[in-house]
Design an enzyme around this catalytic site. Structure first.
Site, PDB file in Angstrom:
ATOM      1  NE  ARG A   2      -5.136   1.712   8.428  1.00 58.95           N
ATOM      2  CZ  ARG A   2      -5.073   2.119   7.931  1.00 58.95           C
ATOM      3  NH1 ARG A   2      -3.733   1.166   7.561  1.00 58.95           N
ATOM      4  NH2 ARG A   2      -4.980   3.395   7.327  1.00 58.95           N
ATOM      5  NE  ARG A  10       2.874   5.384  -4.811  1.00 62.35           N
ATOM      6  CZ  ARG A  10       2.032   5.851  -3.585  1.00 62.35           C
ATOM      7  NH1 ARG A  10       3.898   5.005  -2.734  1.00 62.35           N
ATOM      8  NH2 ARG A  10       1.205   6.239  -1.950  1.00 62.35           N
ATOM      9  CE  LYS A  38       2.866   4.108   6.257  1.00 61.90           C
ATOM     10  NZ  LYS A  38       2.658   2.591   6.546  1.00 61.90           N
ATOM     11  NE  ARG A  79      -2.377   2.854  -7.219  1.00 61.88           N
ATOM     12  CZ  ARG A  79      -2.043   2.721  -6.254  1.00 61.88           C
ATOM     13  NH1 ARG A  79      -0.655   2.241  -5.681  1.00 61.88           N
ATOM     14  NH2 ARG A  79      -2.456   2.912  -5.121  1.00 61.88           N
ATOM     15  NE  ARG A 134      -4.966   5.960  -0.076  1.00 67.51           N
ATOM     16  CZ  ARG A 134      -3.516   6.702  -1.201  1.00 67.51           C
ATOM     17  NH1 ARG A 134      -3.560   6.845  -2.317  1.00 67.51           N
ATOM     18  NH2 ARG A 134      -2.415   5.381  -0.502  1.00 67.51           N
TER      19      ARG A 134
END
Length: 192
Positions: free
Chosen positions: A89, A128, A14, A134, A145
């Site tokens: 949101r 990623r 996005k 991470r 998520r």
């Protein structure tokens, strides 16, 4: 004139698509994440309020996010349009955005929703996470998520679909193909 929203689950690309689409239409891409960071960096009152939530990993409350967005949508560079990334949101934020735009004599024109299979989204985010070191982005965290995104945004997508301004674009594949499809879908609603 193009007043757009881009939505998509985590890992859908996005943010990347927002940059390319905004550039194509010659409008600013406005990300709530960027707004939060800018206010915190500039030590504004709203930034101080947001920082307290961000530091604890909490969502910034609607009233803070909406106040930041209201200020940003008063800037002159949005006269020709904008692309919002990360707002609204939830359904309450739809109402707030409607009020802001109505007060400016403007309306929202297109909501672009990127979609991709969960397997691809999970794979992208794991890749990623590995590239960015991470360790907290595990598959179970990523699945959660995605679940939260679906729960939170389904009513938003439904509301915009009922208004007839929602377009869905396949977010799987290479970036250039997705960008071309997204631009074509937006132009289809804007009338070219």
């Amino acid at each position: 004139m193009a007043r757009l929203i881009i939505m998509g689950p985590p890992g859908s690309g996005k943010g990347t698509q927002a940059e390319h689409i905004a550039r194509h239409f010659g409008i600013p891409a406005i990300s709530t994440g960027d707004l939060f960071r800018e206010h915190v960096r500039n030590k504004t009152g709203l930034g101080a309020e947001a920082s307290g939530y961000m530091d604890q990993g909490e969502f910034v409350p609607d009233h803070v996010t909406t106040a930041m967005l209201r200020q940003r949508l008063d800037d002159g560079d949005v006269d020709a349009g904008f692309l919002l990334d990360g707002y609204p949101r939830n359904v309450l934020q739809i109402g707030a955005l409607d009020e802001i735009l109505a007060a400016q004599g403007r309306g929202l024109e297109v909501v672009l929703a990127l979609a991709a299979p969960d397997e691809e989204l999970v794979a992208r985010m794991l890749r990623r996470a590995q590239e960015q070191g991470r360790a907290d982005d595990t598959e179970s965290v990523i699945q959660r998520r995605l679940e939260l995104y679906r729960d939170e945004t389904h009513p938003v997508l439904t509301a915009y679909s009922q208004r007839g301004i929602l377009v869905n674009v396949e977010g799987a594949g290479d970036r250039e193909t997705i960008t071309a499809a997204a631009i074509a879908a937006v132009e289809g609603i804007l009338g070219g």
